[in-house]
Write a protein that holds these residues in place. Structure first.
Motif, PDB file in Angstrom:
ATOM      1  N   THR A 192       0.821  -1.202   0.000  1.00 14.17           N
ATOM      2  CA  THR A 192       0.000   0.000   0.000  1.00 14.17           C
ATOM      3  C   THR A 192       0.856   1.253   0.000  1.00 14.17           C
ATOM      4  OG1 THR A 192      -1.653  -1.228   1.281  1.00 14.17           O
ATOM      5  CG2 THR A 192      -1.909   1.151   1.179  1.00 14.17           C
ATOM      6  N   THR A 209      -9.391  -4.430  -1.091  1.00 12.25           N
ATOM      7  CA  THR A 209      -8.246  -3.882  -0.361  1.00 12.25           C
ATOM      8  C   THR A 209      -8.313  -4.217   1.120  1.00 12.25           C
ATOM      9  OG1 THR A 209      -7.962  -2.057  -1.936  1.00 12.25           O
ATOM     10  CG2 THR A 209      -7.033  -1.757   0.259  1.00 12.25           C
ATOM     11  N   TRP A 210      -9.492  -4.077   1.714  1.00 15.25           N
ATOM     12  CA  TRP A 210      -9.617  -4.352   3.145  1.00 15.25           C
ATOM     13  C   TRP A 210      -9.318  -5.815   3.442  1.00 15.25           C
ATOM     14  CZ3 TRP A 210     -12.851  -7.444   6.201  1.00 15.25           C
ATOM     15  CH2 TRP A 210     -12.779  -7.208   7.577  1.00 15.25           C
ATOM     16  N   THR A 213      -5.498  -6.550   3.153  1.00 19.70           N
ATOM     17  CA  THR A 213      -4.781  -6.053   4.333  1.00 19.70           C
ATOM     18  C   THR A 213      -5.068  -6.908   5.551  1.00 19.70           C
ATOM     19  OG1 THR A 213      -4.929  -3.795   3.446  1.00 19.70           O
ATOM     20  CG2 THR A 213      -4.422  -4.025   5.786  1.00 19.70           C
ATOM     21  N   ARG A 216      -3.176 -10.267   5.449  1.00 16.77           N
ATOM     22  CA  ARG A 216      -1.752 -10.076   5.756  1.00 16.77           C
ATOM     23  C   ARG A 216      -1.539  -9.796   7.237  1.00 16.77           C
ATOM     24  NH1 ARG A 216      -0.806  -6.351   0.384  1.00 16.77           N
ATOM     25  NH2 ARG A 216      -0.346  -8.070  -1.053  1.00 16.77           N
ATOM     26  N   ASN A 217      -2.411  -8.992   7.823  1.00 15.42           N
ATOM     27  CA  ASN A 217      -2.268  -8.681   9.243  1.00 15.42           C
ATOM     28  C   ASN A 217      -2.421  -9.931  10.107  1.00 15.42           C
ATOM     29  OD1 ASN A 217      -1.865  -5.974   8.727  1.00 15.42           O
ATOM     30  ND2 ASN A 217      -3.989  -5.384   9.092  1.00 15.42           N
TER      31      ASN A 217
END
Length: 259
Positions: A192, A209-210, A213, A216-217
């Motif tokens: 990002t 996108t959410w 992310t 990955r988190n």
């Protein structure tokens, strides 16, 4: 209701079995595909391009490949739904014209089969993290929560594209291009931080996108899923799914005339 659920299960199982029928490896193909995909990204982005996702002193082994594969898990689910739901009604005209059949099951079957493949990809990702980094963060236990809004978003897209595919036959040709566009407008293959400020809003508005992310988190960075944020996205995806379902039910009477 019970019979409908059982029929949905049977159709999903048939959908998955037909996909690999006649192949040598059969049901092992989803695992092999995910493994080969991960190996390819490891070679290209870790050994050839040497893409950095973290500062030089914080780079982890094969970080680029794992970051991209984590982004691909939700993206491949959405791409599968987009490309297959466009023909889920037009591909079975007999179900629409000649027999009494709960047509809403057809988009649901597309989502169910895509969820199975997404779950396999997620398991491969978690296994790769444990193998490469020798540790898996405990936050991976929150992954099932992440599949709730993802499934709702998939259902909304499946109902919407199922209807549009009946009215606009060209959608079957356009949907793969839309899936590709959705990938490049989400941080799947790039961090990002690499997005120019002028385009940051466009990237953030992409619902994928959410999920990228969040995956990955949870799997790579060990960051817990904020409950409030998850609840907002889950509610938004659920409202979208219900609206798309209402649109599907309202237009289904005209399917037989158009097929």
């Amino acid at each position: 209701m019970t019979q409908t659920l059982w029929l949905g299960f049977v159709l999903t199982r048939r959908e998955l079995s037909q996909r690999y029928r006649g192949t040598v490896l059969g049901p092992l193909w989803p695992f092999l595909y995910a493994g080969l995909l991960l190996a390819m990204f490891t070679f290209v982005f870790s050994l050839v391009l040497k893409v950095r996702w973290s500062p030089a002193d914080e780079v982890r082994p094969n970080e680029g490949a794992l970051m991209i594969f984590a982004g691909l898990v939700p993206y491949l689910f959405i791409a599968e739904v987009l490309t297959r739901s466009a023909t889920c009604i037009t591909g079975v005209p007999n179900f629409v014209k000649k027999i009494r059949f709960p047509l809403a099951l057809l988009p649901m079957v597309v989502v169910n089969s895509a969820l199975v493949l997404a779950a396999i990809n997620a398991l491969i990702l978690v296994g790769a993290v444990g193998l490469i980094w020798h540790a898996v963060p405990g936050t991976v236990l929150m992954l099932p929560m992440l599949f709730v809004p993802l499934a709702a978003l998939g259902l909304g897209l499946a109902f919407l594209f199922g209807v549009l595919g009946v009215f606009f036959r060209d959608l079957a040709q356009v949907s793969p291009l839309l899936a590709q566009l959705a990938m490049f407008l989400a941080p799947v293959c790039y961090p990002t931080s690499a997005v120019p400020p002028a385009f940051a809003t466009i990237i953030e508005l992409n619902p994928i996108t959410w999920f990228v992310t969040a995956f990955r988190n949870l799997v790579l960075d060990g960051l817990a899923l904020p409950i409030g944020d998850w609840a907002v996205h889950s509610l938004a995806c659920l409202v979208f799914a219900l609206a798309a379902f209402a649109f599907f039910q309202r237009t289904r009477r005209s399917f037989a005339d158009l097929l």
